[in-house]
Motif scaffolding. Structure first.
Motif: not given
Ligand code: UN1
Length: 534
Positions: A311-317
């Motif tokens: 979730i952090w890597s796909a939807f961060g920024t």
């Protein structure tokens, strides 16, 4: 001279109410920067030879917020004439700057680190407005530049060369790093403070001078960066900023005969074009291009951790990092659980303006990005992938004033589908099912890019195989694909670049050239390779 803007105008663009820098925080000099600059500047200029100047032909463009469409500033739309002036200034300044002792250059960069630290909150607030990222990430972007400033400032007292024995008696050999000249710096909008720092700070500590073209989506942040460098004591002409588009300004920098070094973060297409343009003059070109990074989740993974990491890597920024995870490669035994948990988490993410505390995902950078992201949703559906969540522009509750896209997950994706091969640069992730490790690694590698990679497993043997076999410049074990630290080399293999790296010690290799020095103190002519008797 920068004109002041009224409080009403400042409030209209949402710049009031910033947290003032802590009075006890380190400050370098009394300064017009920070709040005053943020509130007071409506029309901006280029910075050439230490002077703020308009573009020669007076054309301008606006920077607007992707969050709500507010105009943040008017910037010079420069041309080749302005680039010529900036390059001439940088070329002249190089003659003196390269002679400034490197520790002194480093001290100026330390001063810049202190200024950035004092201004961190203001710049983060501006970034949430101009670029769109949420505040914690915007603060991280500034922090990355602070980290880089301390790291590269320290290089002023290192910039290590090598000494090595000579094959002859009474002779001393060493190799030293030499500055090269004027560096053309062309940066993207997604890390508007961090990425300029990766390029400009090592270039400077190594003794080069700079002509900097910030992205046209984030010129305000580019100008703040340079303003702080000037404030920290970088002498006139050593860093120059020329605002404007790639076709005009970028091209003029790349073509200029007095700019021997180019560093670009951008698209693969731009990288190829820059390489071709620079080839005739044998320019040194550093390229940091795309990614299509994957997270592998094996059957022995800690699934809670994997879900968080994805979730952090796909939807961060909003998925707008070169390092973002746009593919998940899931072992068939965990696929169903993983997918349903990802969908549940993605649907809980709150979209909104980046400066509100309860926003998880901000806007994407502009209208054409929004359209491109949505076109890939259509492509994915046509290709037969299963749209599990998202897949649409978000426009309720005032979001129609900006460019918001719902976090999107496709399941049952074939590794060869376009949504699994092409860089979308948005909040879209493709989940691919595999049966075992070898297949996972080959799917992860089965793309033209090679920037970041990741695997979740508890098996140390598997982890080491992945570290060896994943074809990427970066591999994470039990973490997502984002979060590179500044003192390690950053960059990728295959179409992600051309073999150079930024950050870490590797940056020094790009911004200097080696010189080998032989000192013969024997008092006689000694011939290497010939006088082999003793
Ligand atoms: C980028 O998206 O080009 O590792 C840079 C990361 C950040 C840098 C990303 N530290 O995600």
């Amino acid at each position: 001279m920068r004109p002041h803007v009224s409080r009403e105008a400042a409030s209209a663009i949402g710049l009031l109410g910033f947290q003032r820098p802590d009075a006890n925080a380190p400050t370098v000099t009394a300064t017009k920067i920070a709040a005053v600059a943020l509130l007071g500047a409506k029309t901006f200029q280029n910075y050439i030879a230490g002077e703020w100047v308009d573009a020669k032909d007076g054309a301008t463009f606006e920077s607007t917020s992707p969050a709500n469409g507010a105009t943040l500033g008017v910037f010079p739309k420069s041309t080749a004439t302005d680039v010529d002036r900036a390059v001439a200034a940088a070329k002249e300044a190089f003659e003196e700057w390269c002679l400034v002792p490197a520790p002194k250059r480093g001290e100026i960069i330390f001063g810049f680190a202190q200024l950035l630290t004092a201004q961190k909150e203001d710049i983060a607030q501006l970034m949430a407005r101009e670029m769109g990222k949420v505040l914690p990430e915007a603060r991280g972007d500034v922090q990355e530049a602070i980290d880089m400033a301390y790291y590269m400032g320290g290089e002023g007292r290192r910039l290590f060369g090598q000494t090595t024995p000579s094959e002859l008696r009474d002779k001393f050999n060493m190799s030293v790093r030499m500055p090269i000249g004027v560096v053309g710096v062309i940066t993207p909008w997604n890390f508007p403070i961090a990425i300029p720092s990766w390029k400009i700070l090592p270039a400077l500590v190594c003794g080069n001078t700079v002509v900097f073209k910030p992205a046209t989506d984030t010129p305000f942040l580019g100008e703040r960066f340079v303003e702080l460098l000037a404030e920290a004591g970088v002498p006139p002409g050593v860093v120059n900023v020329v605002h404007g588009g790639g076709a005009e300004v970028g091209n003029a920098i790349v073509q200029h005969p007095d700019v021997p070094v180019i560093t670009l973060t951008g698209s693969r297409e731009t990288g190829v074009a820059v390489t071709k343009t620079g080839a005739d003059r044998l320019k040194h070109i550093h390229l940091e291009l795309g990614g299509k990074n994957a997270i592998i989740v094996l059957d022995d993974a800690d699934l809670d951790l994997a879900v968080e990491g994805i979730i952090w890597s796909a939807f961060g920024t909003s998925g707008q990092r070169c390092t973002a995870a746009s593919r998940v490669i899931a072992h068939e035994s965990v696929y169903d659980t993983l997918v349903s948990r990802l969908v549940r988490e993605a649907e809980q993410l709150r979209l909104g303006v980046g400066w509100e505390d309860d926003t998880d995902v901000g806007p994407v950078i502009n209208k054409s990005a929004l359209e491109k992201i949505h076109s890939y949703t259509e492509i994915g559906k046509q290709e037969g992938a299963q749209l599990l969540t998202g897949g649409e522009v978000a426009s309720s509750n005032g979001l129609d004033k900006g460019f918001y896209y719902r976090p999107t997950i496709f399941g049952e994706v074939d590794p060869q589908m376009r949504i699994a091969q092409e860089e979308i640069f948005g909040p879209t992730v493709a989940v691919i099912k595999v049966r075992e490790l070898d297949e996972a690694i080959s799917v992860s590698n089965g793309i033209k890019y090679g920037l970041s990679s990741s695997i979740f497993t508890r098996d140390v043997n598997t982890a080491f195989r992945a570290m060896r076999d994943l074809k990427a410049g970066i591999t994470y074990i039990n973490a997502g694909t984002i979060g590179a630290e500044v003192h390690l080399p950053f960059g990728g293999v295959k179409d992600t670049g051309n073999g150079h790296r930024e950050a870490g010690q590797a940056a020094l290799d790009f911004f200097t050239e080696w010189k080998s020095i032989y000192v013969d103190y024997s008092g006689k002519l000694q011939k290497a390779q010939i006088d082999t008797a003793e």
